[in-house]
Write an enzyme that holds these catalytic residues in place. Structure first.
Site, PDB file in Angstrom:
ATOM      1  CE  LYS A  96      -7.440  17.426  -9.005  1.00 44.98           C
ATOM      2  NZ  LYS A  96      -6.203  17.212  -9.573  1.00 44.98           N
ATOM      3  CG  ASP A  99      -8.105  12.160  -9.395  1.00 47.82           C
ATOM      4  OD1 ASP A  99      -9.013  11.198  -9.717  1.00 47.82           O
ATOM      5  OD2 ASP A  99      -7.147  11.523  -8.460  1.00 47.82           O
TER       6      ASP A  99
END
Ligand code: SF4
Length: 241
Positions: free
Chosen positions: A135, A153
């Site tokens: 991420k 997310d």
């Protein structure tokens, strides 16, 4: 015709799924033409550090501490040589500050030891840095280097499932399944758009379905209030930075 009757059913074919997903992306692009990361940064190193700090925190809170942090530590070598108590004091309000201090000092050391003090622009290198997962790596690639990346997310994952793009909960699987629905060139902006829509309209607890600009293509329309008056009150106004 009511919105309910116009809401798209679950697509029966892959082609229909792709078509509907791209339609939603186009509509979100119109709704959020200036979607961007809400973390403040000027260099890849600053974005990398800010993204590490954003774990379990808000971009707004991170943006409150980074001016002091970035003024004091300008290079990877500065972080590598940092006194951890000094760093902890600056970043304390972002939460988990001891682990984050360990990560950003470790990142500084790893960048100096293995990458000549520069932030690398390849996913496979970025994920070798302490505290950096896919991420964070994709945030840096997409926003500091212009290399397409999907940032999964909590907002992205929730919306991707609500849109019926995936049933997965594992971020890597979500990234792979959603990535396959869109051209690579869309990945970074798609990430921003979903995160913006998730923060503002399609929130976790009470999505504002009755005030949602993509409601007619959303198979989850109706999981939140559909009354426009009620829904409008649920919409949060940005910016969140
Ligand atoms: S707010 Fe409702 S209609 Fe809009 S994307 Fe979320 S679940 Fe779908």
């Amino acid at each position: 015709m009511t919105l309910e009757s116009r809401t798209a059913p679950t697509p029966s074919s892959r082609t229909a799924l792709v078509r509907r997903a791209r339609r939603i992306n186009r509509e979100l692009a119109l709704l959020y033409p200036d979607a961007h990361t809400e973390l403040n940064f000027t260099t890849p190193l600053e974005l990398l550090v800010a993204t590490i700090l954003s774990a379990q925190s808000t971009d707004h809170r991170v943006n409150m501490v980074t001016p002091v942090l970035f003024a004091r530590y300008r290079t990877a070598a500065d972080y590598a040589a940092a006194n951890r108590e000094d760093v902890e004091k600056i970043i304390e309000s972002t939460g988990f500050f001891r682990a984050k201090t360990t990560a950003i000092i470790g990142v500084g050391q790893a960048l100096c030891d293995r990458f000549g003090g520069e932030v690398p622009n390849r996913l496979k290198d970025l994920v070798t840095l302490p505290g950096v997962g896919r991420k964070t790596a994709n945030v840096v690639l997409g926003n500091a280097f212009g290399i397409p990346g999907i940032t999964v997310d909590t907002h992205f994952a929730r919306l991707a499932r609500r849109f019926g793009w995936t049933t997965q909960t594992d971020p890597d699987k979500i990234e792979s399944e959603v990535g396959a629905l869109f051209p690579r060139s869309e990945w970074t902006m798609l990430s921003h758009r979903l995160i913006w829509h998730g923060r503002r309209v399609c929130q976790a607890r009470r999505p504002a379905c009755g005030a949602c600009g993509v409601a007619r293509w959303c198979p989850s329309y109706g999981i939140g209030p559909t009354d426009p008056e009620v829904a409008r009150k649920l919409v949060k106004e940005g910016p969140f930075s």
